[in-house]
Design a protein around this motif. Structure first.
Motif, mmCIF file in Angstrom:
data_model
loop_
_atom_site.group_PDB
_atom_site.id
_atom_site.type_symbol
_atom_site.label_atom_id
_atom_site.label_comp_id
_atom_site.label_asym_id
_atom_site.label_seq_id
_atom_site.Cartn_x
_atom_site.Cartn_y
_atom_site.Cartn_z
ATOM 1 N N UNK A 109 0.846 -1.185 0.000
ATOM 2 C CA UNK A 109 0.000 0.000 0.000
ATOM 3 C C UNK A 109 0.888 1.243 0.000
ATOM 4 N N UNK A 110 0.391 2.304 -0.635
ATOM 5 C CA UNK A 110 1.118 3.579 -0.660
ATOM 6 C C UNK A 110 0.103 4.713 -0.578
ATOM 7 N N UNK A 111 0.431 5.740 0.227
ATOM 8 C CA UNK A 111 -0.495 6.841 0.453
ATOM 9 C C UNK A 111 0.225 8.185 0.333
ATOM 10 N N UNK A 112 -0.567 9.197 0.014
ATOM 11 C CA UNK A 112 -0.089 10.575 -0.080
ATOM 12 C C UNK A 112 -1.066 11.434 0.717
ATOM 13 N N UNK A 113 -0.624 11.959 1.880
ATOM 14 C CA UNK A 113 -1.530 12.625 2.808
ATOM 15 C C UNK A 113 -0.925 13.921 3.328
ATOM 16 N N UNK A 114 -1.759 14.942 3.569
ATOM 17 C CA UNK A 114 -1.240 16.174 4.166
ATOM 18 C C UNK A 114 -0.812 15.946 5.605
ATOM 19 N N UNK A 153 -9.909 22.454 4.847
ATOM 20 C CA UNK A 153 -10.642 21.384 5.515
ATOM 21 C C UNK A 153 -9.677 20.267 5.926
ATOM 22 N N UNK A 154 -9.779 19.857 7.166
ATOM 23 C CA UNK A 154 -8.925 18.774 7.660
ATOM 24 C C UNK A 154 -9.467 17.436 7.176
ATOM 25 N N UNK A 155 -8.614 16.630 6.594
ATOM 26 C CA UNK A 155 -9.031 15.305 6.102
ATOM 27 C C UNK A 155 -8.693 14.221 7.120
ATOM 28 N N UNK A 156 -8.463 14.616 8.355
ATOM 29 C CA UNK A 156 -8.133 13.677 9.428
ATOM 30 C C UNK A 156 -8.934 14.047 10.668
ATOM 31 N N UNK A 157 -8.957 13.134 11.637
ATOM 32 C CA UNK A 157 -9.491 13.433 12.964
ATOM 33 C C UNK A 157 -8.453 12.991 13.986
ATOM 34 N N UNK A 158 -8.370 13.730 15.074
ATOM 35 C CA UNK A 158 -7.434 13.356 16.137
ATOM 36 C C UNK A 158 -7.986 12.178 16.916
ATOM 37 N N UNK A 173 2.721 25.451 7.784
ATOM 38 C CA UNK A 173 3.047 25.397 6.361
ATOM 39 C C UNK A 173 2.587 24.057 5.791
ATOM 40 N N UNK A 174 2.000 24.089 4.617
ATOM 41 C CA UNK A 174 1.494 22.860 3.998
ATOM 42 C C UNK A 174 2.637 21.910 3.652
ATOM 43 N N UNK A 175 2.553 20.710 4.152
ATOM 44 C CA UNK A 175 3.512 19.647 3.855
ATOM 45 C C UNK A 175 2.743 18.353 3.614
ATOM 46 N N UNK A 217 7.540 2.962 5.752
ATOM 47 C CA UNK A 217 8.389 4.119 5.457
ATOM 48 C C UNK A 217 7.494 5.337 5.298
ATOM 49 N N UNK A 218 7.814 6.402 6.039
ATOM 50 C CA UNK A 218 7.093 7.673 5.930
ATOM 51 C C UNK A 218 8.123 8.775 5.732
ATOM 52 N N UNK A 219 7.962 9.553 4.670
ATOM 53 C CA UNK A 219 8.840 10.708 4.483
ATOM 54 C C UNK A 219 8.008 11.913 4.069
ATOM 55 N N UNK A 220 8.522 13.100 4.384
ATOM 56 C CA UNK A 220 7.780 14.346 4.236
ATOM 57 C C UNK A 220 8.394 15.211 3.149
ATOM 58 N N UNK A 221 7.530 15.849 2.345
ATOM 59 C CA UNK A 221 7.997 16.782 1.325
ATOM 60 C C UNK A 221 7.212 18.084 1.467
ATOM 61 N N UNK A 222 7.821 19.213 1.157
ATOM 62 C CA UNK A 222 7.106 20.490 1.211
ATOM 63 C C UNK A 222 6.246 20.692 -0.029
#
Length: 461
Positions: free
Chosen positions: A155-160, A271-276, A166-168, A199-204
């Protein structure tokens, strides 16, 4: 009919067995057999290349071209075209990292990427035909535990990234058997580390810096370098499809499908696409995605595919929060080990109940077992325990003492009489009889009072 054979790959795979290569050339007399031999060569080549990557051999072997995947649209609307073979066919190794001791050349190297899981550090992310790996700046080979064969990525995901001014964005790659918590009953810790961790990595949300892209595919990659996300979407999609997963999709969140009703103070217009939510004592974020529910970004990450979810339940429903319990199918395993059958996420904001229930649970046809007999029994047991604990702390008899109501009332009356007798003995003064004209007054009939004016009989009760 042997002209359709991938002779370059076959020669590399059977370099120590020329007799087998000759036999294959003679037997490839139909298109079906030719295709079969090419598939066998592809499979063996990937396995041998992976072993060489993990053992870090000193000598490089010749490049092998990847098949050209079909053009597919980018998840954000950008086109995904091109292939590794288009840039590596006949190319020299001048554009690759000459010091990387792997069996294949580095097709694409993207420098200074922030890795979050399995460890927090900046690495250079490198793409080869058979794997992705991370290496420290200036290193000559992959960092330990950070080699990810394409054939292992499930599985592979792309999430804010939540809670950033700052948007990442985070890219999440989940190898097989790395995302389901193993049951403690199986003898393995529920938070055990898989042989290959996520594996999780962050991009700006910006374009790559000048000089940060290298490798034999760098020139082609420049066409997709308008942003880090466009570049990685193209590279990941192309690599995974070229490795045999032709139906691969990089899953992204979509606020039109699911978004939280809780406002983000740091990005109020988004809009937040997540919940805490909490998992145990760890705070994280739940993402309700088209293929399942992801909790991150603390270790260990949890992903619950929709096809493995049996039901959901809402528990501990309070005025401001509630818990979400997800029940997995009984036959779900991770790496051959039994998994936790119920996974609970706590302290979810009540504002998000309706969107979770209507926009996700009901939309995907997930069963709601909040009112199941077993769960109601658990709630009743918890309520009885709470009352019993409260009664014991206040000196009252427990309601779970095994007595009938009649027996309990008799015991309480007996205890009350005993307390009154004890108090009368303590308050009795033989020299006080008849020393006051107020004997037998109405106040005495109501009971004796201490210096503070409190009725001692009531205190005794």
């Amino acid at each position: 009919m042997s002209s359709g054979l991938d002779l370059e790959k076959l020669k590399w795979v059977f370099r120590s067995r020329p007799d087998i290569l000759t036999a294959i050339q003679q037997a490839a007399d139909t298109p079906a057999r030719t295709a079969l031999f090419n598939e066998i060569a592809d499979f063996v080549h990937q396995r041998l290349a992976l072993a060489d990557v993990q053992n870090e051999p000193a000598a490089k072997r010749r490049r092998v071209d990847a098949d050209q995947p079909p053009s597919q649209p980018h998840a954000n609307g950008h086109p995904v075209t091109g292939s590794w073979s288009a840039v590596s066919r006949g190319a020299s190794s001048a554009g690759s990292s000459a010091d990387v001791t792997v069996s294949e050349p580095v097709l694409l190297e993207i420098k200074d990427i922030s890795v979050v899981v399995p460890q927090r550090k900046k690495y250079d992310i490198c793409f080869t035909q058979s794997c992705l790996f991370a290496k420290a700046q200036g290193a000559t080979g992959p960092a330990p535990g950070l080699v990810y064969p394409w054939i292992e990525i499930e599985h592979a995901f792309f999430l804010p990234v939540p809670d950033k001014s700052q948007t990442q964005y985070n890219y999440i790659l989940l190898p097989r058997d790395s995302y389901l918590p193993t049951s403690k009953a199986s003898g393995v810790s529920s938070d055990r580390q898989a042989s290959l961790e996520p594996l999780v990595f962050t991009v700006p949300a910006a374009a790559p810096k000048a000089g940060s892209i290298k490798g034999t595919a760098a020139k082609t990659a420049e066409a997709f370098a308008e942003s880090y996300s466009c570049l990685f979407h193209w590279a990941l999609t192309t690599s995974l499809r070229a490795a045999g997963n032709e139906s691969f999709q990089l899953i992204s969140s979509d606020p039109r499908v699911f978004h939280s009703l809780v406002k983000q103070p740091h990005r109020p217009n988004e809009k937040a696409v997540h919940v805490k939510a909490f998992r145990g004592s760890k705070e994280g974020f739940l993402f309700f995605l088209p293929t399942g529910i992801l909790w991150g970004f603390k270790k260990p990450l949890v992903f619950l595919p929709l096809d493995k979810i049996a039901a959901v339940s809402y528990t501990n429903v309070l005025r401001t929060t509630f818990n979400l319990v997800i029940e997995l199918d009984s036959d779900v395993t991770a790496g051959g080990n039994a998994t936790d059958k119920e996974i609970e996420f706590g302290m979810i904001d009540q504002e998000d109940y309706q969107v979770i229930n209507e926009n996700y649970v009901q939309r995907h046809g997930l069963a709601d077992r909040s009112m199941a007999e077993q769960r109601r029994a658990k709630r009743q047991l918890a309520e009885n325990l709470r009352k019993s604990t409260k009664a014991e702390s206040s000196g009252e008899p427990s309601q779970n003492d095994g007595l009938t109501e009649l027996e309990r009332a008799a015991r309480e009356a007996e205890q009350r009489l005993q307390d009154e007798e004890d108090e009368l003995e303590e308050d009795y003064d033989p020299g006080s009889d008849g020393d006051s004209d107020g004997e037998g007054s109405s106040e005495d009939d109501e009971g004796t009072y201490d210096e503070e004016g409190c009725n001692e009989e009531e205190l005794g009760e």
